[in-house]
Design a protein around this motif. Structure first.
Motif, PDB file in Angstrom:
ATOM      1  N   MET A   1       0.892  -1.013   0.139  1.00 15.85           N
ATOM      2  CA  MET A   1       0.089   0.030  -0.055  1.00 15.85           C
ATOM      3  C   MET A   1       0.631   1.433  -0.073  1.00 15.85           C
ATOM      4  SD  MET A   1      -3.027   1.127   2.504  1.00 15.85           S
ATOM      5  CE  MET A   1      -4.230  -0.406   2.268  1.00 15.85           C
ATOM      6  N   ILE A   2       1.777   1.082   0.659  1.00 19.72           N
ATOM      7  CA  ILE A   2       2.992   2.238   0.663  1.00 19.72           C
ATOM      8  C   ILE A   2       3.367   2.676  -0.482  1.00 19.72           C
ATOM      9  CG2 ILE A   2       5.028   3.159   1.715  1.00 19.72           C
ATOM     10  CD1 ILE A   2       4.365   1.317   4.192  1.00 19.72           C
ATOM     11  N   ILE A   3       3.861   1.336  -1.372  1.00 21.15           N
ATOM     12  CA  ILE A   3       4.457   1.629  -2.747  1.00 21.15           C
ATOM     13  C   ILE A   3       3.346   2.270  -3.579  1.00 21.15           C
ATOM     14  CG2 ILE A   3       5.641   0.389  -4.521  1.00 21.15           C
ATOM     15  CD1 ILE A   3       6.614  -1.725  -2.467  1.00 21.15           C
ATOM     16  N   LEU A   4       2.271   1.794  -3.564  1.00 18.52           N
ATOM     17  CA  LEU A   4       1.147   2.173  -4.436  1.00 18.52           C
ATOM     18  C   LEU A   4       0.911   3.657  -4.048  1.00 18.52           C
ATOM     19  CD1 LEU A   4      -1.109   1.900  -6.462  1.00 18.52           C
ATOM     20  CD2 LEU A   4      -2.447   1.186  -4.515  1.00 18.52           C
ATOM     21  N   GLY A   5       0.789   4.103  -3.013  1.00 19.74           N
ATOM     22  CA  GLY A   5       0.832   5.438  -2.527  1.00 19.74           C
ATOM     23  C   GLY A   5       1.696   6.267  -3.201  1.00 19.74           C
ATOM     24  N   VAL A   6       3.289   5.938  -2.958  1.00 19.90           N
ATOM     25  CA  VAL A   6       4.249   6.500  -3.500  1.00 19.90           C
ATOM     26  C   VAL A   6       4.224   6.728  -5.003  1.00 19.90           C
ATOM     27  CG1 VAL A   6       6.846   6.626  -3.661  1.00 19.90           C
ATOM     28  CG2 VAL A   6       5.587   6.234  -1.739  1.00 19.90           C
ATOM     29  N   ILE A  11       3.147   9.936 -10.128  1.00 20.94           N
ATOM     30  CA  ILE A  11       2.273  10.338 -11.194  1.00 20.94           C
ATOM     31  C   ILE A  11       1.591  11.380 -10.988  1.00 20.94           C
ATOM     32  CG2 ILE A  11       0.212   9.299 -12.594  1.00 20.94           C
ATOM     33  CD1 ILE A  11       1.264   6.567 -11.919  1.00 20.94           C
ATOM     34  N   GLY A  12       0.907  11.757  -9.934  1.00 19.11           N
ATOM     35  CA  GLY A  12       0.155  13.008  -9.782  1.00 19.11           C
ATOM     36  C   GLY A  12       0.975  14.253  -9.924  1.00 19.11           C
ATOM     37  N   LEU A  13       2.347  14.064  -9.380  1.00 19.73           N
ATOM     38  CA  LEU A  13       3.119  15.217  -9.527  1.00 19.73           C
ATOM     39  C   LEU A  13       3.480  15.559 -10.982  1.00 19.73           C
ATOM     40  CD1 LEU A  13       5.125  17.353  -7.908  1.00 19.73           C
ATOM     41  CD2 LEU A  13       6.494  15.534  -7.862  1.00 19.73           C
ATOM     42  N   THR A  22      -3.509  13.518  -4.015  1.00 19.01           N
ATOM     43  CA  THR A  22      -4.353  13.344  -2.809  1.00 19.01           C
ATOM     44  C   THR A  22      -4.512  11.735  -2.397  1.00 19.01           C
ATOM     45  OG1 THR A  22      -5.558  15.284  -3.072  1.00 19.01           O
ATOM     46  CG2 THR A  22      -6.291  13.811  -1.610  1.00 19.01           C
ATOM     47  N   ILE A  23      -5.035  11.169  -3.212  1.00 21.63           N
ATOM     48  CA  ILE A  23      -5.193   9.569  -3.221  1.00 21.63           C
ATOM     49  C   ILE A  23      -3.841   8.890  -2.873  1.00 21.63           C
ATOM     50  CG2 ILE A  23      -5.890   7.496  -4.270  1.00 21.63           C
ATOM     51  CD1 ILE A  23      -7.843   9.073  -5.876  1.00 21.63           C
ATOM     52  N   GLY A  24      -2.670   9.191  -3.472  1.00 21.34           N
ATOM     53  CA  GLY A  24      -1.395   8.701  -3.072  1.00 21.34           C
ATOM     54  C   GLY A  24      -0.944   9.022  -1.707  1.00 21.34           C
ATOM     55  N   ALA A  25      -1.393  10.208  -1.182  1.00 21.97           N
ATOM     56  CA  ALA A  25      -0.909  10.685   0.222  1.00 21.97           C
ATOM     57  C   ALA A  25      -1.647   9.987   1.170  1.00 21.97           C
ATOM     58  CB  ALA A  25      -1.060  12.221   0.244  1.00 21.97           C
ATOM     59  N   VAL A  26      -3.014   9.668   1.013  1.00 20.53           N
ATOM     60  CA  VAL A  26      -3.615   9.110   1.775  1.00 20.53           C
ATOM     61  C   VAL A  26      -3.388   7.352   1.930  1.00 20.53           C
ATOM     62  CG1 VAL A  26      -5.938   8.093   2.184  1.00 20.53           C
ATOM     63  CG2 VAL A  26      -5.784  10.647   1.591  1.00 20.53           C
ATOM     64  N   LEU A  27      -3.026   6.838   0.787  1.00 17.85           N
ATOM     65  CA  LEU A  27      -2.673   5.617   0.745  1.00 17.85           C
ATOM     66  C   LEU A  27      -1.452   5.318   1.263  1.00 17.85           C
ATOM     67  CD1 LEU A  27      -3.750   4.374  -2.658  1.00 17.85           C
ATOM     68  CD2 LEU A  27      -4.808   3.635  -0.563  1.00 17.85           C
TER      69      LEU A  27
END
Length: 51
Positions: A1-6, A11-13, A22-27
């Protein structure tokens, strides 16, 4: 989950999509919280360790 969030954070950046950021930070935060709880000995979802 941490890797997916990062990955979603990156990608968002790069793509300039704030909802992926936002979704990445929450995950990533949820993943870190689960990791810390599992390492501290608390059962997470009925398991002794998260990893």
């Amino acid at each position: 989950m941490i890797i997916l969030g990062v990955i979603l954070l990156l990608i968002g950046l790069v793509a300039g999509l704030p909802f992926l950021w936002t979704i990445g930070a929450v995950l990533a935060l949820i993943g870190v919280a689960l990791l810390v709880m599992g390492a501290a000995g608390h059962e997470v979802a009925g398991r002794r360790h998260y990893w």
